[in-house]
Every structure is written in structure tokens, then in C-alpha cells.
Design a protein around this motif. Structure first.
Motif, PDB file in Angstrom:
ATOM      1  N   VAL A 131      47.143  17.876  -7.390  1.00 40.21           N
ATOM      2  CA  VAL A 131      48.580  17.940  -7.084  1.00 40.21           C
ATOM      3  C   VAL A 131      48.947  19.332  -6.586  1.00 40.21           C
ATOM      4  N   LEU A 132      48.431  20.370  -7.208  1.00 35.37           N
ATOM      5  CA  LEU A 132      48.754  21.737  -6.805  1.00 35.37           C
ATOM      6  C   LEU A 132      48.308  22.015  -5.373  1.00 35.37           C
ATOM      7  N   VAL A 133      47.116  21.520  -5.023  1.00 39.59           N
ATOM      8  CA  VAL A 133      46.623  21.739  -3.656  1.00 39.59           C
ATOM      9  C   VAL A 133      47.494  21.010  -2.644  1.00 39.59           C
ATOM     10  N   ILE A 134      47.915  19.801  -2.947  1.00 36.30           N
ATOM     11  CA  ILE A 134      48.793  19.039  -2.047  1.00 36.30           C
ATOM     12  C   ILE A 134      50.143  19.736  -1.905  1.00 36.30           C
ATOM     13  N   LEU A 135      50.639  20.302  -2.993  1.00 37.95           N
ATOM     14  CA  LEU A 135      51.907  21.050  -2.909  1.00 37.95           C
ATOM     15  C   LEU A 135      51.777  22.242  -1.962  1.00 37.95           C
ATOM     16  N   VAL A 136      50.627  22.902  -2.019  1.00 42.24           N
ATOM     17  CA  VAL A 136      50.387  24.027  -1.108  1.00 42.24           C
ATOM     18  C   VAL A 136      50.412  23.532   0.343  1.00 42.24           C
ATOM     19  N   GLN A 137      49.828  22.343   0.577  1.00 46.23           N
ATOM     20  CA  GLN A 137      49.831  21.790   1.940  1.00 46.23           C
ATOM     21  C   GLN A 137      51.256  21.538   2.419  1.00 46.23           C
ATOM     22  N   GLN A 138      52.136  21.046   1.517  1.00 43.68           N
ATOM     23  CA  GLN A 138      53.512  20.788   1.918  1.00 43.68           C
ATOM     24  C   GLN A 138      54.241  22.083   2.260  1.00 43.68           C
ATOM     25  N   MET A 139      53.835  23.164   1.616  1.00 43.88           N
ATOM     26  CA  MET A 139      54.425  24.462   1.930  1.00 43.88           C
ATOM     27  C   MET A 139      53.908  24.976   3.276  1.00 43.88           C
ATOM     28  N   TYR A 140      52.673  24.618   3.605  1.00 48.02           N
ATOM     29  CA  TYR A 140      52.084  25.026   4.893  1.00 48.02           C
ATOM     30  C   TYR A 140      51.600  23.762   5.612  1.00 48.02           C
ATOM     31  N   PRO A 141      52.526  23.012   6.212  1.00 47.42           N
ATOM     32  CA  PRO A 141      52.196  21.693   6.781  1.00 47.42           C
ATOM     33  C   PRO A 141      51.175  21.725   7.902  1.00 47.42           C
ATOM     34  N   ASN A 142      50.972  22.865   8.537  1.00 48.44           N
ATOM     35  CA  ASN A 142      49.997  22.921   9.627  1.00 48.44           C
ATOM     36  C   ASN A 142      48.554  23.032   9.135  1.00 48.44           C
ATOM     37  N   VAL A 143      48.377  23.327   7.799  1.00 46.97           N
ATOM     38  CA  VAL A 143      47.031  23.405   7.208  1.00 46.97           C
ATOM     39  C   VAL A 143      46.771  22.124   6.422  1.00 46.97           C
ATOM     40  N   ILE A 144      45.771  21.368   6.859  1.00 48.03           N
ATOM     41  CA  ILE A 144      45.472  20.090   6.196  1.00 48.03           C
ATOM     42  C   ILE A 144      44.556  20.351   5.001  1.00 48.03           C
ATOM     43  N   LEU A 145      45.045  19.988   3.808  1.00 44.84           N
ATOM     44  CA  LEU A 145      44.312  20.277   2.570  1.00 44.84           C
ATOM     45  C   LEU A 145      44.111  19.054   1.681  1.00 44.84           C
ATOM     46  N   SER A 146      44.479  17.870   2.157  1.00 44.69           N
ATOM     47  CA  SER A 146      44.365  16.678   1.295  1.00 44.69           C
ATOM     48  C   SER A 146      42.916  16.434   0.874  1.00 44.69           C
ATOM     49  N   GLY A 147      41.984  16.617   1.839  1.00 39.91           N
ATOM     50  CA  GLY A 147      40.568  16.440   1.497  1.00 39.91           C
ATOM     51  C   GLY A 147      40.066  17.518   0.561  1.00 39.91           C
ATOM     52  N   SER A 148      40.598  18.732   0.734  1.00 41.75           N
ATOM     53  CA  SER A 148      40.206  19.833  -0.152  1.00 41.75           C
ATOM     54  C   SER A 148      40.650  19.565  -1.581  1.00 41.75           C
ATOM     55  N   ALA A 149      41.862  19.018  -1.721  1.00 41.24           N
ATOM     56  CA  ALA A 149      42.365  18.679  -3.053  1.00 41.24           C
ATOM     57  C   ALA A 149      41.447  17.663  -3.732  1.00 41.24           C
ATOM     58  N   ALA A 150      41.068  16.645  -2.952  1.00 42.78           N
ATOM     59  CA  ALA A 150      40.205  15.610  -3.512  1.00 42.78           C
ATOM     60  C   ALA A 150      38.828  16.154  -3.854  1.00 42.78           C
ATOM     61  N   THR A 151      38.293  17.003  -2.973  1.00 43.35           N
ATOM     62  CA  THR A 151      36.954  17.553  -3.199  1.00 43.35           C
ATOM     63  C   THR A 151      36.934  18.453  -4.430  1.00 43.35           C
ATOM     64  N   CYS A 152      37.980  19.253  -4.606  1.00 41.27           N
ATOM     65  CA  CYS A 152      38.061  20.106  -5.798  1.00 41.27           C
ATOM     66  C   CYS A 152      38.061  19.264  -7.075  1.00 41.27           C
ATOM     67  N   ALA A 153      38.836  18.174  -7.044  1.00 40.74           N
ATOM     68  CA  ALA A 153      38.908  17.289  -8.211  1.00 40.74           C
ATOM     69  C   ALA A 153      37.547  16.664  -8.496  1.00 40.74           C
ATOM     70  N   LEU A 154      36.876  16.192  -7.429  1.00 35.34           N
ATOM     71  CA  LEU A 154      35.561  15.570  -7.612  1.00 35.34           C
ATOM     72  C   LEU A 154      34.514  16.576  -8.072  1.00 35.34           C
ATOM     73  N   LEU A 155      34.644  17.816  -7.605  1.00 31.55           N
ATOM     74  CA  LEU A 155      33.704  18.854  -8.032  1.00 31.55           C
ATOM     75  C   LEU A 155      33.821  19.093  -9.532  1.00 31.55           C
ATOM     76  N   ILE A 156      35.058  19.130 -10.052  1.00 29.94           N
ATOM     77  CA  ILE A 156      35.261  19.295 -11.493  1.00 29.94           C
ATOM     78  C   ILE A 156      34.659  18.126 -12.255  1.00 29.94           C
ATOM     79  N   ILE A 157      34.908  16.919 -11.752  1.00 30.10           N
ATOM     80  CA  ILE A 157      34.371  15.722 -12.412  1.00 30.10           C
ATOM     81  C   ILE A 157      32.841  15.757 -12.411  1.00 30.10           C
ATOM     82  N   TYR A 158      32.271  16.109 -11.258  1.00 30.38           N
ATOM     83  CA  TYR A 158      30.809  16.129 -11.157  1.00 30.38           C
ATOM     84  C   TYR A 158      30.196  17.156 -12.095  1.00 30.38           C
ATOM     85  N   LEU A 159      30.737  18.358 -12.088  1.00 33.16           N
ATOM     86  CA  LEU A 159      30.151  19.442 -12.889  1.00 33.16           C
ATOM     87  C   LEU A 159      30.207  19.149 -14.373  1.00 33.16           C
TER      88      LEU A 159
END
Length: 645
Positions: free
Chosen positions: A184-212
Motif C-alpha cells: 500500500v505504501l508503495v502504491i501511495l508513492v506512485q499516486q504522488m508521482y503518477p509518471n513513475v510506475i511502481l505497481s509491480g515494484s509494490a507487488a515484488t517487494c511484498a513477494l520478496l518478504i513472503i519468499y524470504l
């Protein structure tokens, strides 16, 4: 607007790395593992379509419009529904009951279905987005729903986690609560900077935590041998028993014998190489993907299809290979193994029962009671269940000190009186009926419960002696048996003295006995203990002499007060003149060394006469008196007491 997709490209590469490593992890066919793989696929699809859609929108004149629309629609479906995938992963961990799980998933899927309909009708409504050669890419009035869906599922994941905090492991709770918040925090950052696409980054960070923390192969794999570990085996067995309790399987545990000597000889590093070689061999001839490291020098082979021919061939291959030496560098060893085998017949055994059974089978094989291979059959399972009940009863008896004490009087030949007795512990009543010492003493020694039992026994004996002395009943000493396990206690002497002093019992009234096997196992420890006890006026007694564990040299160097001849010597003396002569001379030798000689197991008049002719000091056996409770012993001693003139 121009979008920056660099973060998405990097996230896609990271996701590929996570996927590759996750495939080497747990092979359990659990819902959690399947959903995690689904999360990876959904996220990868979302990131890939996001990148492709961005490129196509930049170059509308180079791609067919239908293709750009199709890719963008797939992106719109997958991106918000990444939150739904994470929600499913959360509930798969939190809810283990199938009915409960289906109910939660049923409610959770509704927003996803509604959103899916919105995407499908978007080409007509243009509520989410529109793409044309004239205007390019244009966001629709309902674009906010894509974020709301993602936020809603992340919030639902957190709510489910918090509401079920008590049923989740603490570490897992923190992870399940953290990864949606991070997304959620990463997506909020994307809304603040709409020209930077971060939806995949948010998901990848979440999956990285789950994996580790939850899917890492280190959780399920043994670091040394690179095969699944014991925890993974337990999870697999638990899953099989739960999903298909009637299904048969065979579990074989291969245990290396005396492997510690390999480590002592060539060092830990070389020892690890031997272990890896053994594991590689078992992996090669064992059931595919079902070889586990069960413990330090033990491996488990799980045959999920009980093909008797395959299992027998595998066991034969193992035995034949172990007859040949193993070599690492300059080191060459013959490694012997024992095997414990259990055949799960689907009769309702629990995971705990299966593991206990196979470990008990390995123990039996190591002890040599069942050969180098021990099959845990129905009879052994029943015996194991009784053993479990005996252990539970022993623990209950220890907790409330409710063991019953019996005493067998010892006859003094010189004065014709009973001034000594041996203490014996009994369990005449229990939920499974009477339990005899021949059964519960070995179990107590194996489990270490004998230590507390002995202290309780000593305390009861001290109180009984004090009671007899207060009533003027002469008692010279009562013998208390100590197990070999007792001598593993560093504070043994202090505890023994504390118990005797607490009961105001004369030190000389306690005679601590131990067997020849105890002396053989702990010669130095026993000798030191005996010397220290003698300083306090407590004499040691050697029990069951003649069973072949010790020699005369060992015995004469320890300050024994008494030596008790085993009943086999007594019985053999009646029929064999050489045995009789040996016992007679042994007795005389011990007496000349200042020891009192006791003959046990005297059950007939003939045995009694023979022993008396040997000049033995004291006699114990059914011919003179059977073991009896405290009250009966008190009456017995009063009856046979001859008051001094």
C-alpha cells in the motif's frame, strides 16, 4: 504524459529470480504453496503487460489498436487483482479448516468478480480508460476503482491477520501484517508521482518478504545435503494423513551407527562430506523427491506408493552398499546403518504416532533387540502406545509423589533377626492396571524419569526409617537402589545429603545400592561418589554381583559396605559344586576385606542351608519374607524383634 517504467523492468527481473529459487524450495502440494506460485504468475503477468502496454501506447501507430487494447485490458485485470492473490495467500495460512477457508474465499472473490465485469465492459463504457489514435491513452472517471480494489484486498489481508492473531505463530503474524502495508505504501508513492510506475515494484517487494520469511527454500531444505529437512517431512506426512487418512505409505529411517567416530577421526568438515555422499546415494536409489534429512546422521525415505517390491529392493541396495567402504580423500570408512520402518496402513494413526513409532523402531534396531532392521508392526505400535501411557502415569506419580513403597526384609544369619530391608517401588493400581518394575523401571531409565523417581523413593525411605526409630523399632539400614542414569547428575551428592538431613534420618541407616552394570558404565564417577558418601557415614552396596559386568579389582577399590550376590549364583550353587566353591571363596574374600555379603533370591530350604554353610552374613529371598507395604513391614519387624535383656 510520459511514464518511467525502469522500476517495473527491474521488478520483473527480481520476480524471475524469486520464481527460480522458489521452485527449488518446498514441494509440498499445499494450498499455500500453490497460491504463492499463483501470486508470482499474476504479478509477473501484471508487470509484463504493464511494460508492453506502456510501450504500445507510446507507439500507437506501430501496433494494431486491438492488440494495444487487449494488452492494456489484461494489465487492468491483473494489477488490482494482485491484491486479491495476496489476500488468498493470507487466508490459506490463517485458515486451515477447508470449510472455513472456502467460506472466506467465497466472500473475498465477490469484489474481484465485480471489478472483472467493469474491465470487460470498459470497451463500451470507457469508464476505466480509453485509447485512440487521436487522444492516445485517457483515464476514465472510474479509474480510482483500480486502486480501491487493491487497497481493499490489502486491508482485508490485514484484518484477517489481526482477527486471527491468537491462532498464528508470532513471527508469521508480523510478516502477514507487514507485506500488505508495504505494498500500500508503495502504491501511495506512485499516486504522488503518477509518471513513475511502481505497481509491480509494490507487488515484488511484498513477494520478496513472503519468499524470504515464509517460502524460502532454507526453511524446508537441509543446508548441508540439499534435500528436504525434517520439518518438510513432518509437513508432508501431516498433509498426507489429513487429506487421505486411508492411504498407505511406508516411512524408512536410515540411521548411521557411531558416526561421531568419523567426525572425531577426520574432523567435522570431512564428516559432512561423508554425510553428503551417503545422502546422494540414498537420493539416487530412494523414492524420487522423497528423501529427507531426518536428523544429524539419520535420513528418511518416504514411499508414498507402497510398492513392496520397490521398497525391498531399496533396502537391499542400502545394505549391500553399506558393506563396502566409503572414501573421502585419504579417509576410508565402513559405515554401518540400522533402519526403522513403519507401514502406515490407514488405521487412523496420527502424525505424532507415526514419528514416535519409527523413532522407536530405530531405537530398537540400535539396541540390537530387533536386528539391524526393525519393522514397526501392529504389535509394536500397541506396545508403543502402552509405553506412552506408562510414561504419562510415571509423570503423574512423580507430580504427586504417589508411588507405593514396598520393603523386603533381609535376614541376619549371626543374630537371627531382620534388622535390614530393601526398598522397592510399586504401581499396583493405574488406569491400565498394575505396572510391574520390570516394565516401568527400564522406561523410566530411558526417559530420565528415574532420576526424580529415585529422589522421591529416597525421601519416602528416610521418612519411614525416622518413623520406625521414633516408635522404638530397631532398623539398622534400608537399601535404596540407584540407577546408572542417577550418576549423570552433577549435584547428586548434595541432593542425597539434603534429603537425608531434611528427614533427620541417621546417615548410617541409608545403604545406597547400584548394580554391576552401573559400576562398569560409571566407574570413576561411582568411585568418587562412594568415597564422599563414606565420609558422611553412608556405605555403598553392590547389587547383583556375578552378572559379569565388573571384576574383583574394581570392587575392592571402592568402599563398599555390602556386596549382594546375584540369585543366579545362589541357584547355580545348588546344582554345581564348582559354583558352590566359587561363591564360598568369594564370600570369604569379601568378608576379609571388611564387606558384608548378602545372598539374594533364596527361595527354598535347600538354598538357605547351603548359603548358611557358606558363612554368608545376610540372606534375602521369598523363603524368609516377601516384599510388603510399610505397615506390614512394621508389624513384621515387631513380631520378629527379640528385645534385649
Amino acid at each position: 504524459m510520459k511514464w518511467n517504467i525502469a522500476a517495473e523492468a527491474i521488478s520483473f527481473v527480481m520476480l524471475g529470480i524469486i520464481w527460480v529459487y522458489s521452485r527449488k524450495g518446498s514441494h509440498l502440494p499445499t494450498l499455500k504453496n500453490r497460491i504463492f506460485q499463483g501470486c508470482l504468475l499474476v504479478t509477473a503477468g501484471a508487470i509484463l503487460t504493464n511494460i508492453l502496454s506502456t510501450i504500445m501506447i507510446y507507439r500507437l501507430d506501430e501496433f494494431p489498436m486491438w492488440m494495444t487494447w487487449s494488452v492494456t485490458m489484461v494489465y487492468y485485470v491483473l494489477t488490482p487483482l494482485m491484491g486479491f492473490a495476496y489476500f488468498l495467500y493470507t487466508v490459506s495460512i490463517v485458515y486451515t479448516e477447508r470449510k472455513e477457508l472456502r467460506k472466506v474465499i467465497g466472500f473475498g472473490v465477490m469484489p474481484a468478480l465485480v471489478y472483472g465485469v467493469l474491465v470487460l465492459i470498459n470497451p463500451l463504457t470507457k469508464n476505466l480508460f480509453d485509447i485512440s489514435l487521436v487522444q492516445g491513452y485517457v483515464r476514465g472517471p472510474w479509474i480510482v476503482s483500480t486502486y480501491l480494489i487493491f487497497y481493499a484486498y490489502c486491508a482485508a489481508s490485514i484484518v484477517v491477520t489481526v482477527l486471527n492473531k491468537k491462532r498464528i505463530d508470532r513471527n508469521i503474524y508480523h510478516i502477514l501484517a507487514a507485506f500488505p502495508i508495504l505494498a500500500v505504501l508503495v502504491i501511495l508513492v506512485q499516486q504522488m508521482y503518477p509518471n513513475v510506475i511502481l505497481s509491480g515494484s509494490a507487488a515484488t517487494c511484498a513477494l520478496l518478504i513472503i519468499y524470504l520469511h515464509l517460502q524460502n527454500k532454507q526453511i524446508s531444505m537441509d543446508y548441508l545435503t540439499n534435500v528436504p529437512n525434517r520439518k518438510e517431512l513432518l509437513n508432508m506426512l501431516g498433509l498426507m494423513i489429513k487429506k487421505s487418512p486411508e492411504k498407505q505409505f511406508v516411512l524408512v529411517v536410515v540411521s548411521l551407527r557411531d558416526f561421531r567416530q568419523v567426525n572425531n577421526t577426520c574432523g567435522q568438515q570431512k564428516g559432512d562430506e561423508f554425510l553428503k555422499n551417503v545422502c546422494d546415494f540414498l537420493y539416487e536409489i530412494g523414492p524420487k523427491n522423497h528423501v529427507y534429512r531426518f536428523s544429524g546422521d539419520e535420513f528418511a525415505l518416504l514411499f508414498t506408493h507402497s510398492d513392496e517390491t520397490e521398497i525391498k529392493k531399496c533396502i537391499t541396495d542400502i545394505r549391500q552398499r553399506m558393506e563396502k567402504p566409503w572414501q573421502i580423500g585419504d579417509y576410508r570408512f565402513l559405515l554401518s546403518v540400522v533402519m526403522g520402518i513403519i507401514w502406515h496402513s490407514g488405521d487412523g494413526e496420527t502424525l505424532e504416532e507415526v514419528i514416535n513409532a519409527v523413532e522407536y523402531a530405530v531405537f530398537r534396531a540400535k539396541s540390537g533387540k530387533s536386528g539391524e532392521i526393525c519393522y514397526c508392526d501392529k504389535e509394536m505400535l500397541d506396545g508403543l502406545e502402552r509405553r506412552r501411557k506408562v510414561i504419562m502415569i510415571l509423570k503423574e506419580k512423580i507430580a504427586d509423589c504417589s508411588f507405593e513403597m514396598y520393603y523386603q526384609p533381609i535376614y541376619s544369619v549371626a543374630d537371627g533377626e531382620f534388622c535390614y530391608a530393601e526398598s522397592l517401588m510399586r504401581i499396583p493400581e493405574s488406569p491400565i492396571g498394575p505396572i510391574y518394575p520390570s516394565e516401568f523401571i527400564p522406561i523410566a531409565e530411558e526417559t530420565g524419569l528415574i532420576i526424580d523417581i529415585t529422589y522421591i523413593m529416597l525421601d519416602k525411605v528416610c521418612r519411614f526409617i525416622s518413623r520406625l526409630l521414633e516408635r522404638g523399632i530397631p532398623i539398622q539400614a534400608i537399601h535404596v537402589n540407584f540407577s546408572a542414569v542417577q550418576f549423570s547428575q552433577n549435584d547428586l551428592m548434595e541432593k542425597v545429603l539434603e534429603i537425608i538431613r531434611r528427614n533427620h534420618t541417621p546417615m548410617s541407616a541409608i545403604k545406597i545400592e547400584f548394580t554391576e552394570s552401573t559400576l562398569a558404565e560409571n566407574t570413576q564417577v561411582v568411585s568418587k561418589f562412594a568415597v564422599e558418601m563414606e565420609k558422611h557415614g553412608i556405605k555403598m552396596g553392590l547389587d547383583d554381583f556375578g552378572t559379569g559386568y565388573s571384576n574383583i579389582a574394581t570392587v575392592i577399590n571402592i568402599p563398599f559396605g555390602t556386596v549382594k550376590l546375584d540369585k543366579s549364583l545362589v541357584w547355580g550353587s545348588v546344582e554345581n559344586k564348582k559354583s558352590a566353591l566359587t561363591v564360598k571363596n568369594l564370600s570369604r574374600t569379601f568378608q576379609e576385606l571388611g564387606m558384608t555379603v548378602i545372598a539374594e533370591g533364596v527361595e527354598t530350604e535347600e538354598q538357605s542351608r547351603l548359603i548358611a554353610n557358606f558363612g554368608i552374613d545376610q540372606i534375602q529371598g521369598f523363603y524368609y519374607a516377601k516384599p510388603m507395604p510399610e505397615d506390614q513391614l512394621e508389624m513384621f519387624m515387631i513380631k520378629h524383634w527379640t528385645p534385649a535383656d
